[in-house]
Write a protein that holds these residues in place. Sequence first.
Motif, PDB file in Angstrom:
ATOM      1  N   ASP A 197       0.843  -1.213   0.000  1.00  0.00           N
ATOM      2  CA  ASP A 197       0.000   0.000   0.000  1.00  0.00           C
ATOM      3  C   ASP A 197       0.864   1.244   0.000  1.00  0.00           C
ATOM      4  O   ASP A 197       0.638   2.186  -0.752  1.00  0.00           O
ATOM      5  N   ARG A 198       1.862   1.215   0.861  1.00  0.00           N
ATOM      6  CA  ARG A 198       2.735   2.376   1.054  1.00  0.00           C
ATOM      7  C   ARG A 198       3.538   2.650  -0.225  1.00  0.00           C
ATOM      8  O   ARG A 198       3.617   3.774  -0.709  1.00  0.00           O
ATOM      9  N   VAL A 199       4.118   1.565  -0.772  1.00  0.00           N
ATOM     10  CA  VAL A 199       4.920   1.697  -1.992  1.00  0.00           C
ATOM     11  C   VAL A 199       4.045   2.241  -3.116  1.00  0.00           C
ATOM     12  O   VAL A 199       4.408   3.188  -3.821  1.00  0.00           O
ATOM     13  N   ARG A 200       2.847   1.648  -3.260  1.00  0.00           N
ATOM     14  CA  ARG A 200       1.961   2.064  -4.346  1.00  0.00           C
ATOM     15  C   ARG A 200       1.577   3.533  -4.185  1.00  0.00           C
ATOM     16  O   ARG A 200       1.624   4.308  -5.143  1.00  0.00           O
ATOM     17  N   ASP A 201       1.194   3.929  -2.959  1.00  0.00           N
ATOM     18  CA  ASP A 201       0.743   5.304  -2.760  1.00  0.00           C
ATOM     19  C   ASP A 201       1.860   6.303  -3.057  1.00  0.00           C
ATOM     20  O   ASP A 201       1.632   7.346  -3.664  1.00  0.00           O
ATOM     21  N   ALA A 202       3.085   5.966  -2.625  1.00  0.00           N
ATOM     22  CA  ALA A 202       4.214   6.883  -2.868  1.00  0.00           C
ATOM     23  C   ALA A 202       4.440   7.054  -4.375  1.00  0.00           C
ATOM     24  O   ALA A 202       4.592   8.176  -4.874  1.00  0.00           O
ATOM     25  N   TRP A 203       4.421   5.939  -5.128  1.00  0.00           N
ATOM     26  CA  TRP A 203       4.672   6.034  -6.571  1.00  0.00           C
ATOM     27  C   TRP A 203       3.488   6.621  -7.317  1.00  0.00           C
ATOM     28  O   TRP A 203       3.656   7.282  -8.343  1.00  0.00           O
ATOM     29  N   GLU A 204       2.289   6.370  -6.792  1.00  0.00           N
ATOM     30  CA  GLU A 204       1.099   6.956  -7.415  1.00  0.00           C
ATOM     31  C   GLU A 204       1.207   8.480  -7.389  1.00  0.00           C
ATOM     32  O   GLU A 204       0.937   9.166  -8.384  1.00  0.00           O
ATOM     33  N   THR A 205       1.636   9.008  -6.247  1.00  0.00           N
ATOM     34  CA  THR A 205       1.776  10.461  -6.118  1.00  0.00           C
ATOM     35  C   THR A 205       2.842  10.978  -7.076  1.00  0.00           C
ATOM     36  O   THR A 205       2.646  11.983  -7.773  1.00  0.00           O
ATOM     37  N   LEU A 206       3.975  10.277  -7.115  1.00  0.00           N
ATOM     38  CA  LEU A 206       5.045  10.710  -8.019  1.00  0.00           C
ATOM     39  C   LEU A 206       4.591  10.636  -9.477  1.00  0.00           C
ATOM     40  O   LEU A 206       4.851  11.541 -10.267  1.00  0.00           O
ATOM     41  N   GLY A 207       3.901   9.546  -9.807  1.00  0.00           N
ATOM     42  CA  GLY A 207       3.447   9.356 -11.188  1.00  0.00           C
ATOM     43  C   GLY A 207       2.405  10.379 -11.591  1.00  0.00           C
ATOM     44  O   GLY A 207       2.277  10.735 -12.759  1.00  0.00           O
ATOM     45  N   THR A 208       1.649  10.862 -10.632  1.00  0.00           N
ATOM     46  CA  THR A 208       0.623  11.860 -10.935  1.00  0.00           C
ATOM     47  C   THR A 208       1.256  13.243 -11.084  1.00  0.00           C
ATOM     48  O   THR A 208       0.866  14.025 -11.948  1.00  0.00           O
ATOM     49  N   SER A 209       2.270  13.541 -10.249  1.00  0.00           N
ATOM     50  CA  SER A 209       2.781  14.920 -10.257  1.00  0.00           C
ATOM     51  C   SER A 209       3.844  15.149 -11.337  1.00  0.00           C
ATOM     52  O   SER A 209       3.826  16.170 -12.012  1.00  0.00           O
ATOM     53  N   ASP A 210       4.775  14.228 -11.527  1.00  0.00           N
ATOM     54  CA  ASP A 210       5.871  14.481 -12.483  1.00  0.00           C
ATOM     55  C   ASP A 210       6.494  13.145 -12.883  1.00  0.00           C
ATOM     56  O   ASP A 210       7.618  12.814 -12.485  1.00  0.00           O
ATOM     57  N   PRO A 211       5.779  12.321 -13.704  1.00  0.00           N
ATOM     58  CA  PRO A 211       6.189  10.929 -13.906  1.00  0.00           C
ATOM     59  C   PRO A 211       7.560  10.754 -14.541  1.00  0.00           C
ATOM     60  O   PRO A 211       8.304   9.853 -14.150  1.00  0.00           O
ATOM     61  N   TYR A 212       7.918  11.597 -15.511  1.00  0.00           N
ATOM     62  CA  TYR A 212       9.201  11.390 -16.209  1.00  0.00           C
ATOM     63  C   TYR A 212      10.362  11.709 -15.269  1.00  0.00           C
ATOM     64  O   TYR A 212      11.354  10.991 -15.203  1.00  0.00           O
ATOM     65  N   TRP A 213      10.190  12.786 -14.503  1.00  0.00           N
ATOM     66  CA  TRP A 213      11.232  13.148 -13.543  1.00  0.00           C
ATOM     67  C   TRP A 213      11.319  12.102 -12.427  1.00  0.00           C
ATOM     68  O   TRP A 213      12.400  11.813 -11.922  1.00  0.00           O
ATOM     69  N   ALA A 214      10.171  11.504 -12.039  1.00  0.00           N
ATOM     70  CA  ALA A 214      10.200  10.492 -10.981  1.00  0.00           C
ATOM     71  C   ALA A 214      10.998   9.268 -11.431  1.00  0.00           C
ATOM     72  O   ALA A 214      11.603   8.582 -10.610  1.00  0.00           O
ATOM     73  N   VAL A 215      11.008   9.009 -12.737  1.00  0.00           N
ATOM     74  CA  VAL A 215      11.777   7.876 -13.263  1.00  0.00           C
ATOM     75  C   VAL A 215      13.270   8.216 -13.298  1.00  0.00           C
ATOM     76  O   VAL A 215      14.102   7.471 -12.798  1.00  0.00           O
ATOM     77  N   LEU A 216      13.597   9.350 -13.881  1.00  0.00           N
ATOM     78  CA  LEU A 216      15.001   9.795 -13.936  1.00  0.00           C
ATOM     79  C   LEU A 216      15.059  11.181 -13.316  1.00  0.00           C
ATOM     80  O   LEU A 216      14.634  12.151 -13.944  1.00  0.00           O
ATOM     81  N   THR A 217      15.565  11.279 -12.109  1.00  0.00           N
ATOM     82  CA  THR A 217      15.469  12.548 -11.368  1.00  0.00           C
ATOM     83  C   THR A 217      16.549  13.538 -11.815  1.00  0.00           C
ATOM     84  O   THR A 217      17.297  14.066 -11.007  1.00  0.00           O
ATOM     85  N   GLU A 218      16.604  13.763 -13.132  1.00  0.00           N
ATOM     86  CA  GLU A 218      17.497  14.793 -13.668  1.00  0.00           C
ATOM     87  C   GLU A 218      16.632  16.015 -13.920  1.00  0.00           C
ATOM     88  O   GLU A 218      15.495  15.895 -14.370  1.00  0.00           O
ATOM     89  N   HIS A 219      17.236  17.173 -13.692  1.00  0.00           N
ATOM     90  CA  HIS A 219      16.483  18.419 -13.830  1.00  0.00           C
ATOM     91  C   HIS A 219      15.818  18.540 -15.207  1.00  0.00           C
ATOM     92  O   HIS A 219      14.690  19.009 -15.333  1.00  0.00           O
ATOM     93  N   GLU A 220      16.526  18.079 -16.250  1.00  0.00           N
ATOM     94  CA  GLU A 220      16.029  18.292 -17.619  1.00  0.00           C
ATOM     95  C   GLU A 220      14.742  17.516 -17.914  1.00  0.00           C
ATOM     96  O   GLU A 220      14.073  17.798 -18.894  1.00  0.00           O
ATOM     97  N   PHE A 221      14.374  16.546 -17.063  1.00  0.00           N
ATOM     98  CA  PHE A 221      13.190  15.734 -17.363  1.00  0.00           C
ATOM     99  C   PHE A 221      11.938  16.178 -16.612  1.00  0.00           C
ATOM    100  O   PHE A 221      10.905  15.510 -16.687  1.00  0.00           O
ATOM    101  N   HIS A 222      12.027  17.315 -15.904  1.00  0.00           N
ATOM    102  CA  HIS A 222      10.839  17.837 -15.231  1.00  0.00           C
ATOM    103  C   HIS A 222       9.722  18.104 -16.234  1.00  0.00           C
ATOM    104  O   HIS A 222       9.970  18.577 -17.351  1.00  0.00           O
ATOM    105  N   ASP A 223       8.490  17.812 -15.814  1.00  0.00           N
ATOM    106  CA  ASP A 223       7.290  18.156 -16.592  1.00  0.00           C
ATOM    107  C   ASP A 223       7.331  17.612 -18.018  1.00  0.00           C
ATOM    108  O   ASP A 223       6.909  18.277 -18.963  1.00  0.00           O
ATOM    109  N   GLY A 224       7.905  16.422 -18.179  1.00  0.00           N
ATOM    110  CA  GLY A 224       7.880  15.777 -19.500  1.00  0.00           C
ATOM    111  C   GLY A 224       8.742  16.457 -20.540  1.00  0.00           C
ATOM    112  O   GLY A 224       8.556  16.250 -21.746  1.00  0.00           O
ATOM    113  N   GLN A 225       9.727  17.265 -20.094  1.00  0.00           N
ATOM    114  CA  GLN A 225      10.616  17.902 -21.074  1.00  0.00           C
ATOM    115  C   GLN A 225      11.665  16.901 -21.545  1.00  0.00           C
ATOM    116  O   GLN A 225      11.890  15.885 -20.900  1.00  0.00           O
TER     117      GLN A 225
END
Length: 374
Positions: free
Chosen positions: A6-34
């Motif tokens: 539950d905890r793992v899913r909820d944490a990733w659900e939030t990340l996937g909803t707010s900024d999914p590409y950056w959540a996968v690769l936390t490089e500045h250039e990938f914010h907001d699907g750039q």
Amino acid sequence: MSKELDRVRDAWETLGTSDPYWAVLTEHEFHDGQAKTRFFDSGRAEIRSLLDILDKFRRPYGDTAVDFGCGVGRLSFALAEHFENVTGVDVARSMIEEARASNPFPDRVRFVHNDAATLPFDDDSVDLVISVITLQHIRPALTLRYLLEMARIVRPGGHLLFQIPSHIPAVRPIPPWHSKAELRVLEAPSSLEVGENSYIRVGVTNLSDGEWPRGQLLNAGNHWRRNGLMVIQDDGRDSVRCPLRPGEQTEALIRVKAPTEPGSYELEVDVVQESVAWWADRGSQPVQVPVEVRSPAAAPAGDDSAPEAAPAAPATIGAMEMHGVRKDLVCSLFEQIGCTVLEAAPDERAGSDWASYLYAIEVGEYRVDVNHGV
Ligand SMILES: C[S@@+](CC[C@H](N)C(=O)[O-])C[C@H]1O[C@@H](n2cnc3c(N)ncnc32)[C@H](O)[C@@H]1O
């Protein structure tokens, strides 16, 4: 489903909803699907390097591949260039939806949401399972279950290629004469509500004449001061990417939480080697920015805009916990169930603090069905 899942899913659900590409690769250039082209190109390079291992051992790929912890499909799409059928599995619906929306191979690549500790595939039904930068965020007991599941679904002679950190090697104190950093504020909030989360982005340069080695728990962290007096020691942290040679620089993005009393504060950033020292105590110069902390009532009515100049980062950066499973345990687990460890090669994916490995496993005849016993 377990509380842990539950905890793992909820944490990733939030990340996937707010900024999914950056959540996968936390490089500045990938914010907001750039920078999506670079994002998906990195997936091709990753898959090439994984399949090179099978080439090195002269092993066939087969037709059917599973990408465990597929995120937005970075690796699943790249796998489709080598496999007839690919399934991406992820615990977060938000990630799966994003992957489906941009799927260039809808006939051959499918995405499955799965928040169980088992994998939704028949025994011996796939040729290859891959998983990178995923198991490192899952607690060891659950990771071990997933590893057994991966072995169950792969046919004898098929393969697993996955990465897991093992442990944090013992820290060697960086000598005081190498503990000299130049810190520059690149982006920071100037005003926050009491208790509000925000980010400060800083540049960090090695001002000493010695290398800062990798794996030594070097972080940039912040405190809060008021009129020079420390009021909150130890707030947020981000790692300083090492090795960093003399004169080299890097960036850190620290999640900060405003004090609970309104007033005028100094937000101070310093370098810390965990369990060893804050570098201001060794004569290195920390950096400060003034931040006005206001009570909620002081915010102008109807003003719901973001705090001035606050870096655009999701509020969940700190939620990505890291876990390791000892290399010896991973290797003996597979050997015990009749699989062959072709390779356990040191790998950098878990960052500079961890000893991490990329495993290539050949699945054998004798395995454990975790649901029904041996
Ligand atoms: C850092 S992303 C990596 C995505 C992908 N492997 C890549 O390299 O592009 C980690 C992904 O693992 C997923 N994940 C975490 N725990 C999981 C679990 N128990 N089962 C399936 N997916 C999981 C997260 O939702 C997230 O999409």
